[in-house]
Motif scaffolding. Structure first.
Motif, PDB file in Angstrom:
ATOM      1  N   TRP A   1       0.843  -1.210   0.000  1.00 34.06           N
ATOM      2  CA  TRP A   1       0.000   0.000   0.000  1.00 34.06           C
ATOM      3  C   TRP A   1       0.872   1.252   0.000  1.00 34.06           C
ATOM      4  CZ3 TRP A   1      -4.028  -1.435   4.264  1.00 34.06           C
ATOM      5  CH2 TRP A   1      -5.083  -2.113   3.682  1.00 34.06           C
ATOM      6  N   ILE A   2       1.898   1.248   0.863  1.00 37.49           N
ATOM      7  CA  ILE A   2       2.785   2.412   0.961  1.00 37.49           C
ATOM      8  C   ILE A   2       3.483   2.652  -0.375  1.00 37.49           C
ATOM      9  CG2 ILE A   2       4.892   3.282   2.052  1.00 37.49           C
ATOM     10  CD1 ILE A   2       3.941   1.797   4.626  1.00 37.49           C
TER      11      ILE A   2
ATOM     12  N   GLU B   1       2.527   1.678  -3.320  1.00 35.99           N
ATOM     13  CA  GLU B   1       1.542   2.055  -4.336  1.00 35.99           C
ATOM     14  C   GLU B   1       1.126   3.515  -4.196  1.00 35.99           C
ATOM     15  OE1 GLU B   1      -2.503   0.169  -6.263  1.00 35.99           O
ATOM     16  OE2 GLU B   1      -1.569  -0.790  -4.547  1.00 35.99           O
ATOM     17  N   GLU B   2       0.975   3.975  -2.968  1.00 36.89           N
ATOM     18  CA  GLU B   2       0.623   5.381  -2.739  1.00 36.89           C
ATOM     19  C   GLU B   2       1.766   6.309  -3.130  1.00 36.89           C
ATOM     20  OE1 GLU B   2      -2.343   6.642  -1.938  1.00 36.89           O
ATOM     21  OE2 GLU B   2      -3.078   4.581  -2.051  1.00 36.89           O
ATOM     22  N   ALA B   3       2.986   5.808  -3.068  1.00 39.10           N
ATOM     23  CA  ALA B   3       4.148   6.598  -3.474  1.00 39.10           C
ATOM     24  C   ALA B   3       4.391   6.494  -4.975  1.00 39.10           C
ATOM     25  CB  ALA B   3       5.389   6.129  -2.718  1.00 39.10           C
ATOM     26  N   SER B   4       3.449   5.888  -5.697  1.00 36.33           N
ATOM     27  CA  SER B   4       3.500   5.726  -7.151  1.00 36.33           C
ATOM     28  C   SER B   4       4.694   4.916  -7.622  1.00 36.33           C
ATOM     29  CB  SER B   4       3.492   7.091  -7.843  1.00 36.33           C
ATOM     30  OG  SER B   4       2.314   7.775  -7.545  1.00 36.33           O
TER      31      SER B   4
ATOM     32  N   GLY C   1       4.316  -1.776  -6.078  1.00 39.45           N
ATOM     33  CA  GLY C   1       3.473  -1.817  -4.886  1.00 39.45           C
ATOM     34  C   GLY C   1       2.314  -2.790  -5.001  1.00 39.45           C
TER      35      GLY C   1
ATOM     36  N   ARG D   1       1.669  -6.054  -2.659  1.00 35.00           N
ATOM     37  CA  ARG D   1       0.409  -6.163  -1.911  1.00 35.00           C
ATOM     38  C   ARG D   1      -0.282  -7.489  -2.231  1.00 35.00           C
ATOM     39  NH1 ARG D   1      -2.525  -2.494  -4.177  1.00 35.00           N
ATOM     40  NH2 ARG D   1      -3.892  -3.986  -5.153  1.00 35.00           N
TER      41      ARG D   1
ATOM     42  N   ARG E   1      -7.738  -5.280  -3.559  1.00 34.37           N
ATOM     43  CA  ARG E   1      -8.532  -4.253  -4.246  1.00 34.37           C
ATOM     44  C   ARG E   1      -9.405  -4.867  -5.335  1.00 34.37           C
ATOM     45  NH1 ARG E   1      -5.150   1.268  -4.119  1.00 34.37           N
ATOM     46  NH2 ARG E   1      -4.805   1.190  -1.889  1.00 34.37           N
TER      47      ARG E   1
END
Length: 177
Positions: free
Chosen positions: A40-41, A43-46, A50, A54, A126
């Motif tokens: 998640w981290i 993926e959020e940091a692009s 990620g 996950r 997701r």
């Protein structure tokens, strides 16, 4: 002592004392959660990797959970026994119901129960549609069968036929779902 109130050293000591399958399963659950959070981290940091991390974490988490619950034959027997008792109790309590009511209520209950795994899969991968789709279908088919059972029951009282099986044969299929 409650597991959340244990110190990390005490948790590791209890893992060492447990059997290897239990330890492996618990480590898989913890490692899977860590990988999901890391994914998640990232993926959020692009960062492109990620989603893969996950997904790997979700697979490791589910494998660890399955190992903890089903590896030991006693736990497996308890899970199967609980399932059989639940079904037997449901069949006993609904023995006098008509088939649409019995099957409809079972569909609604199973559909609602599948929402929790669907949410868990949605959080991890997701994509909870794999479980949410059948859950929604089971729920609504159960609702429609319950509605049909109300009309089916009214028609039976007019004609005098009170059989509980769809074919009209008395006693057919008793004790089975």
């Amino acid at each position: 002592m409650h597991p959340l109130k244990m110190s990390p050293a005490r948790m590791l000591a209890s893992l060492r004392e447990s059997r290897s399958a239990d330890s492996l399963g618990a480590v898989g659950v913890v490692f899977g959660i860590v990988l999901v959070a890391l994914g998640w981290i990232l993926e959020e940091a692009s960062i492109g990797i990620g989603a893969a991390i996950r997904t790997l974490g979700g697979i490791v988490f589910l494998a660890g959970l399955a190992t903890v619950v089903f590896w030991d034959s006693r736990r497996r027997a308890v899970a199967i026994g609980m399932s059989k008792r639940i079904v037997a109790r449901y069949m006993l309590r609904t023995a006098h119901w008509g088939w649409p009511d019995r099957v409809g209520l079972a569909g609604v209950v199973v559909g609602v129960a599948l929402i929790v795994p669907a949410l868990m899969l949605q959080i991890i991968f997701r994509n909870g549609a794999v479980v949410a789709g059948p859950a929604v279908i089971l729920f609504w088919v159960g609702v429609f069968l319950l509605i049909y059972g109300r009309f089916y029951g009214r028609d039976d009282t007019r004609t005098g036929d009170r059989s509980s099986s769809p074919s009209g044969k008395e006693g057919r299929g008793k004790g089975r779902l």
